[in-house]
Design a protein around this motif. Structure first.
Motif, mmCIF file in Angstrom:
data_model
loop_
_atom_site.group_PDB
_atom_site.id
_atom_site.type_symbol
_atom_site.label_atom_id
_atom_site.label_comp_id
_atom_site.label_asym_id
_atom_site.label_seq_id
_atom_site.Cartn_x
_atom_site.Cartn_y
_atom_site.Cartn_z
ATOM 1 N N LEU A 61 5.846 -12.564 11.201
ATOM 2 C CA LEU A 61 6.270 -11.639 10.152
ATOM 3 C C LEU A 61 5.441 -11.847 8.887
ATOM 4 N N PHE A 62 5.278 -13.106 8.474
ATOM 5 C CA PHE A 62 4.513 -13.399 7.262
ATOM 6 C C PHE A 62 3.044 -13.011 7.423
ATOM 7 N N ASP A 63 2.493 -13.247 8.598
ATOM 8 C CA ASP A 63 1.103 -12.870 8.855
ATOM 9 C C ASP A 63 0.926 -11.363 8.702
ATOM 10 N N ARG A 64 1.872 -10.623 9.232
ATOM 11 C CA ARG A 64 1.828 -9.163 9.119
ATOM 12 C C ARG A 64 1.951 -8.743 7.653
ATOM 13 N N ALA A 65 2.827 -9.400 6.911
ATOM 14 C CA ALA A 65 3.016 -9.067 5.498
ATOM 15 C C ALA A 65 1.746 -9.333 4.690
ATOM 16 N N GLU A 66 1.034 -10.379 5.042
ATOM 17 C CA GLU A 66 -0.191 -10.723 4.327
ATOM 18 C C GLU A 66 -1.363 -9.834 4.716
ATOM 19 N N ASN A 67 -1.425 -9.427 5.984
ATOM 20 C CA ASN A 67 -2.612 -8.750 6.484
ATOM 21 C C ASN A 67 -2.464 -7.254 6.750
ATOM 22 N N ASN A 68 -1.243 -6.798 6.952
ATOM 23 C CA ASN A 68 -1.047 -5.386 7.277
ATOM 24 C C ASN A 68 0.326 -4.910 6.778
ATOM 25 N N PRO A 69 0.563 -5.052 5.464
ATOM 26 C CA PRO A 69 1.891 -4.686 4.954
ATOM 27 C C PRO A 69 2.092 -3.173 4.938
ATOM 28 N N THR A 70 3.304 -2.773 5.277
ATOM 29 C CA THR A 70 3.716 -1.378 5.155
ATOM 30 C C THR A 70 5.078 -1.376 4.483
ATOM 31 N N GLU A 71 5.483 -0.253 3.959
ATOM 32 C CA GLU A 71 6.795 -0.179 3.311
ATOM 33 C C GLU A 71 7.909 -0.520 4.299
ATOM 34 N N ASN A 72 7.764 -0.089 5.538
ATOM 35 C CA ASN A 72 8.808 -0.341 6.534
ATOM 36 C C ASN A 72 8.923 -1.811 6.923
ATOM 37 N N LEU A 73 7.921 -2.617 6.603
ATOM 38 C CA LEU A 73 7.981 -4.026 6.967
ATOM 39 C C LEU A 73 9.158 -4.731 6.306
ATOM 40 N N GLN A 74 9.551 -4.282 5.131
ATOM 41 C CA GLN A 74 10.710 -4.892 4.473
ATOM 42 C C GLN A 74 11.989 -4.619 5.269
ATOM 43 N N TYR A 75 12.065 -3.476 5.921
ATOM 44 C CA TYR A 75 13.242 -3.161 6.727
ATOM 45 C C TYR A 75 13.208 -3.927 8.053
ATOM 46 N N ILE A 76 12.009 -4.143 8.555
ATOM 47 C CA ILE A 76 11.855 -4.974 9.752
ATOM 48 C C ILE A 76 12.292 -6.405 9.433
ATOM 49 N N ALA A 77 11.945 -6.882 8.236
ATOM 50 C CA ALA A 77 12.365 -8.222 7.814
ATOM 51 C C ALA A 77 13.889 -8.326 7.753
ATOM 52 N N ILE A 78 14.536 -7.275 7.291
ATOM 53 C CA ILE A 78 16.009 -7.271 7.266
ATOM 54 C C ILE A 78 16.549 -7.414 8.688
ATOM 55 N N PHE A 109 9.048 -13.995 1.641
ATOM 56 C CA PHE A 109 8.638 -12.662 2.082
ATOM 57 C C PHE A 109 8.538 -11.712 0.893
ATOM 58 N N ARG A 110 9.528 -11.767 0.019
ATOM 59 C CA ARG A 110 9.509 -10.921 -1.191
ATOM 60 C C ARG A 110 8.245 -11.170 -2.004
ATOM 61 N N GLU A 111 7.892 -12.429 -2.132
ATOM 62 C CA GLU A 111 6.703 -12.785 -2.910
ATOM 63 C C GLU A 111 5.432 -12.257 -2.248
ATOM 64 N N ILE A 112 5.319 -12.461 -0.946
ATOM 65 C CA ILE A 112 4.137 -11.977 -0.215
ATOM 66 C C ILE A 112 4.008 -10.460 -0.333
ATOM 67 N N MET A 113 5.127 -9.765 -0.237
ATOM 68 C CA MET A 113 5.116 -8.294 -0.272
ATOM 69 C C MET A 113 5.055 -7.738 -1.701
ATOM 70 N N GLY A 114 5.128 -8.629 -2.701
ATOM 71 C CA GLY A 114 5.104 -8.158 -4.078
ATOM 72 C C GLY A 114 6.398 -7.517 -4.516
ATOM 73 N N LEU A 115 7.507 -7.916 -3.894
ATOM 74 C CA LEU A 115 8.819 -7.377 -4.227
ATOM 75 C C LEU A 115 9.550 -8.235 -5.247
#
Length: 116
Positions: A61-78, A109-115
């Motif tokens: 999950l973190f790798d995806r957030a760092e390398n290929n973030p999308t808005e929906n990734l936050q919902y996937i994290a939930i 995760f919030r930090e990586i995604m800039g949330l």
């Protein structure tokens, strides 16, 4: 609604509030639609959680957030952290994971995604 569903919904709401902060109210009314790549990613995360490979799933999950973030990734994290919280203490211990790591993971995760 069965008691189990209520408990899962409560957990999901707590994680969503922690992850999304002020944007949580938008999430409540949202019907999230994932693209095929996001669906495959979510299925892979779920498989890893079902196999009790929680640390590996979180790294994925973190790798995806760092390398290929999308808005929906936050919902996937939930979805991911809700599934982790559904595990018993024994299953988490077997996976070398702890419930307190969920809070840490969500904040990271919030930090990586800039949330944050």
């Amino acid at each position: 609604m069965p008691i189990i569903d209520e408990v899962i919904n409560t957990i999901k709401k707590q994680i969503a509030k922690m992850l999304l902060g002020k944007k949580y109210s938008d999430y409540v009314d949202m019907d999230v639609v994932y693209n095929p790549d996001e669906e495959i990613f979510l299925i892979t995360l779920k498989r890893l959680v079902f196999e009790n490979k929680i640390n590996e799933a979180e790294e994925f999950l973190f790798d995806r957030a760092e390398n290929n973030p999308t808005e929906n990734l936050q919902y996937i994290a939930i979805e991911f952290y809700t599934m982790v919280m559904e595990k018993s203490d024994e299953e988490l211990a077997e996976a070398n994971f702890d419930r307190s790591e969920v809070t840490t993971g969500v904040m990271d995760f919030r930090e990586i995604m800039g949330l944050a």
